[in-house]
Design a protein around this motif. Structure first.
Motif, PDB file in Angstrom:
ATOM      1  N   THR A 236       0.856  -1.182   0.033  1.00  0.00           N
ATOM      2  CA  THR A 236       0.050  -0.099  -0.023  1.00  0.00           C
ATOM      3  C   THR A 236       0.818   1.300  -0.033  1.00  0.00           C
ATOM      4  N   TRP A 237       2.003   1.241   0.758  1.00  0.00           N
ATOM      5  CA  TRP A 237       2.864   2.386   1.058  1.00  0.00           C
ATOM      6  C   TRP A 237       3.473   2.540  -0.446  1.00  0.00           C
ATOM      7  N   ILE A 238       3.963   1.465  -1.042  1.00  0.00           N
ATOM      8  CA  ILE A 238       4.779   1.678  -2.441  1.00  0.00           C
ATOM      9  C   ILE A 238       3.745   2.235  -3.396  1.00  0.00           C
ATOM     10  N   ALA A 239       2.146   1.417  -3.489  1.00  0.00           N
ATOM     11  CA  ALA A 239       1.550   1.955  -4.728  1.00  0.00           C
ATOM     12  C   ALA A 239       0.868   3.394  -4.246  1.00  0.00           C
ATOM     13  N   PRO A 244       3.605   7.338  -6.968  1.00  0.00           N
ATOM     14  CA  PRO A 244       3.707   8.968  -7.466  1.00  0.00           C
ATOM     15  C   PRO A 244       4.864   9.775  -7.281  1.00  0.00           C
ATOM     16  N   LEU A 245       5.287   9.320  -6.359  1.00  0.00           N
ATOM     17  CA  LEU A 245       6.544  10.394  -6.061  1.00  0.00           C
ATOM     18  C   LEU A 245       7.828   9.735  -7.044  1.00  0.00           C
ATOM     19  N   LEU A 246       7.726   8.680  -7.235  1.00  0.00           N
ATOM     20  CA  LEU A 246       8.869   8.194  -8.428  1.00  0.00           C
ATOM     21  C   LEU A 246       8.409   8.862  -9.568  1.00  0.00           C
ATOM     22  N   THR A 247       7.188   9.039 -10.189  1.00  0.00           N
ATOM     23  CA  THR A 247       6.751   9.516 -11.237  1.00  0.00           C
ATOM     24  C   THR A 247       7.032  10.990 -11.317  1.00  0.00           C
ATOM     25  N   ALA A 248       7.187  11.734 -10.061  1.00  0.00           N
ATOM     26  CA  ALA A 248       6.959  12.981 -10.041  1.00  0.00           C
ATOM     27  C   ALA A 248       8.843  13.324 -10.208  1.00  0.00           C
ATOM     28  N   ALA A 249       9.466  12.278  -9.933  1.00  0.00           N
ATOM     29  CA  ALA A 249      11.051  12.403  -9.965  1.00  0.00           C
ATOM     30  C   ALA A 249      11.370  12.372 -11.259  1.00  0.00           C
ATOM     31  N   VAL A 250      10.755  11.410 -11.974  1.00  0.00           N
ATOM     32  CA  VAL A 250      10.863  11.152 -13.523  1.00  0.00           C
ATOM     33  C   VAL A 250      10.493  12.296 -14.385  1.00  0.00           C
ATOM     34  N   LYS A 262       1.837  16.816 -14.726  1.00  0.00           N
ATOM     35  CA  LYS A 262       0.769  16.747 -13.802  1.00  0.00           C
ATOM     36  C   LYS A 262      -0.179  15.763 -14.156  1.00  0.00           C
ATOM     37  N   VAL A 263      -0.427  15.221 -15.342  1.00  0.00           N
ATOM     38  CA  VAL A 263      -1.682  14.119 -15.572  1.00  0.00           C
ATOM     39  C   VAL A 263      -0.596  12.745 -15.221  1.00  0.00           C
ATOM     40  N   ALA A 264       0.797  12.614 -15.703  1.00  0.00           N
ATOM     41  CA  ALA A 264       1.443  11.411 -15.316  1.00  0.00           C
ATOM     42  C   ALA A 264       1.263  11.298 -13.565  1.00  0.00           C
ATOM     43  N   ILE A 265       1.586  12.187 -12.876  1.00  0.00           N
ATOM     44  CA  ILE A 265       1.644  12.133 -11.545  1.00  0.00           C
ATOM     45  C   ILE A 265       0.167  12.024 -10.961  1.00  0.00           C
ATOM     46  N   LEU A 266      -0.659  12.476 -11.428  1.00  0.00           N
ATOM     47  CA  LEU A 266      -1.949  12.367 -11.118  1.00  0.00           C
ATOM     48  C   LEU A 266      -2.378  10.768 -11.270  1.00  0.00           C
ATOM     49  N   LEU A 267      -2.161  10.322 -12.337  1.00  0.00           N
ATOM     50  CA  LEU A 267      -2.498   8.901 -12.761  1.00  0.00           C
ATOM     51  C   LEU A 267      -1.756   7.979 -11.801  1.00  0.00           C
ATOM     52  N   ALA A 268      -0.296   8.195 -11.545  1.00  0.00           N
ATOM     53  CA  ALA A 268       0.189   7.286 -10.773  1.00  0.00           C
ATOM     54  C   ALA A 268      -0.160   7.372  -9.460  1.00  0.00           C
ATOM     55  N   ALA A 269      -0.811   8.405  -8.644  1.00  0.00           N
ATOM     56  CA  ALA A 269      -1.285   8.339  -7.447  1.00  0.00           C
ATOM     57  C   ALA A 269      -2.632   7.589  -7.532  1.00  0.00           C
ATOM     58  N   MET A 270      -3.264   7.069  -8.353  1.00  0.00           N
ATOM     59  CA  MET A 270      -4.527   6.182  -8.163  1.00  0.00           C
ATOM     60  C   MET A 270      -4.126   5.035  -7.291  1.00  0.00           C
ATOM     61  N   PRO A 271      -5.103   4.213  -6.802  1.00  0.00           N
ATOM     62  CA  PRO A 271      -5.017   3.277  -5.900  1.00  0.00           C
ATOM     63  C   PRO A 271      -4.532   1.935  -6.868  1.00  0.00           C
ATOM     64  N   SER A 272      -3.998   0.781  -6.028  1.00  0.00           N
ATOM     65  CA  SER A 272      -3.794  -0.433  -6.827  1.00  0.00           C
ATOM     66  C   SER A 272      -4.819  -0.796  -7.629  1.00  0.00           C
ATOM     67  N   SER A 301      -5.788   5.839  -0.717  1.00  0.00           N
ATOM     68  CA  SER A 301      -5.962   6.882  -1.889  1.00  0.00           C
ATOM     69  C   SER A 301      -6.775   8.000  -1.540  1.00  0.00           C
ATOM     70  N   ILE A 302      -8.031   7.872  -0.464  1.00  0.00           N
ATOM     71  CA  ILE A 302      -8.625   8.927  -0.140  1.00  0.00           C
ATOM     72  C   ILE A 302      -7.924  10.219   0.247  1.00  0.00           C
ATOM     73  N   VAL A 303      -6.760  10.011   0.930  1.00  0.00           N
ATOM     74  CA  VAL A 303      -5.873  10.971   1.529  1.00  0.00           C
ATOM     75  C   VAL A 303      -4.859  11.340   0.262  1.00  0.00           C
ATOM     76  N   THR A 304      -4.067  10.269  -0.191  1.00  0.00           N
ATOM     77  CA  THR A 304      -3.104  10.753  -1.165  1.00  0.00           C
ATOM     78  C   THR A 304      -3.674  11.293  -2.365  1.00  0.00           C
ATOM     79  N   MET A 305      -4.705  10.873  -2.896  1.00  0.00           N
ATOM     80  CA  MET A 305      -5.268  11.663  -4.165  1.00  0.00           C
ATOM     81  C   MET A 305      -5.944  12.877  -3.984  1.00  0.00           C
ATOM     82  N   ALA A 306      -6.286  13.002  -2.708  1.00  0.00           N
ATOM     83  CA  ALA A 306      -6.621  14.474  -2.229  1.00  0.00           C
ATOM     84  C   ALA A 306      -5.554  15.641  -2.125  1.00  0.00           C
TER      85      ALA A 306
END
Length: 315
Positions: A236-239, A244-250, A262-272, A301-306
């Motif tokens: 859960t922590w990785i997903a 999203p943090l790894l995507t932001a770094a890339v 922005k779209v890439a990071i948002l999509l990466a923040a979706m739950p498993s 993801s309720i928190v992370t996506m917000a």
């Protein structure tokens, strides 16, 4: 922002709970789910993926190439990291490790991504979502399936290693859920037009894919206990955080447009996502751990996506 999150996640939990309740109350047999699984993985989801990619204009597909590569690379890195870590630690078989890695790496773009992007980006969010789904379906899903195929015990005479590898590759790449987005992209890049009638026919069944898949996931979970162990917590922590943090770094390191980033990071923040669970059912593998991963990731993801929406799309 709160309304966006609520509109995206409330239906997810509702349909999951509906499937879970139907299984617990024995309204639907939660032990025999092969038919529902075949409906999703062989018909509804492939139809949705093909329609979404084939109907996208060629110019828009070319414009989304960086998104395809970024998300594909991030998913592949996370998948391989989890797989090799599990194999190295000796926790379960290679097939289970492969499908767990797929669950973690491939976010729930079909169920959660569609309403989120529709609210944040409007109608223009359909193309990047289709490209992101195609990226996972073409890059990570076949690799996971090849590992599962190679891990299966073969009946009859022993096959030569090369023949077994080629057979596993063929079976993985000819899965409808893998073929459909690849053919859809090829269809669009060749400049073909599917036509309104064909698109309407495909989407009539394709629109059912996220709902039926979530219902089926809840149904499968109803037959299993929820496991909150170190593996589920780590996944859960990785997903929800690392992906999203790894995507932001890339995105930060590569010369991509701000909107694509922005779209890439948002999509990466979706739950498993649920692909791992449905493949596990198809191959008669244990799906309890993957089900717990999806449930825990969706709640967090309720928190992370917000946070992701507030930072990336404050207005």
């Amino acid at each position: 922002m709160a309304n966006t999150i609520l509109l995206a996640l409330a239906p997810i939990f509702f349909v999951l709970a509906l499937g879970y309740g139907a299984g617990r109350l024995r309204m639907v047999d939660n032990q025999q789910v092969d038919s529902l699984n075949a409906l999703v993985m062989n018909f509804a989801l492939p139809a949705s993926l093909f329609a979404a990619t084939a109907s996208a204009p060629r110019s828009q597909l070319f414009a989304q190439a960086p998104l395809f590569l970024i998300l594909g690379a991030v998913m592949l890195v996370l998948f391989l990291a989890w797989y090799f870590l599990q194999v190295r630690l000796g926790k379960g078989g290679k097939a289970e490790a492969s499908l767990q890695g797929l669950t973690i790496a491939f976010p729930n773009l079909a169920g959660v991504g569609l309403p989120i992007l529709a609210d944040v980006l409007g109608p223009s969010g359909t193309v990047p979502l289709a490209v992101a789904l195609a990226s996972g379906s073409i890059i990570v899903s076949p690799l996971s399936l090849i590992i599962v195929e190679l891990s299966r015990k073969q009946d009859g005479a022993a096959e030569a290693p090369t023949a077994r590898m080629l057979g596993s590759l063929r079976r993985a790449l000819t899965k409808p859920v893998v073929l459909a987005p690849a053919l859809g992209i090829l269809f669009s890049l060749c400049g073909f037009k599917s036509g309104a009638v064909a698109e309407a026919c495909l989407m009539l069944i394709g629109h059912s894919a996220p709902g039926v898949a979530l219902f089926l996931t809840g149904l499968i979970l109803s037959a299993q206990p929820f496991r909150l162990d170190w593996k589920v917590v780590s996944a859960t922590w990785i997903a929800d955080i690392i992906r999203p943090l790894l995507t932001a770094a890339v995105v930060f390191l590569l010369p991509v447009s701000t909107e694509t980033g922005k779209v890439a990071i948002l999509l990466a923040a979706m739950p498993s996502g649920f692909f791992g669970i449905l493949f596990a059912v198809n191959y008669r593998l244990d799906s309890a751990t993957m089900g717990s991963m999806v449930a825990a990731s969706t709640v967090l993801s309720i928190v992370t996506m917000a946070i992701a929406i507030a930072v990336l799309f404050p207005h």
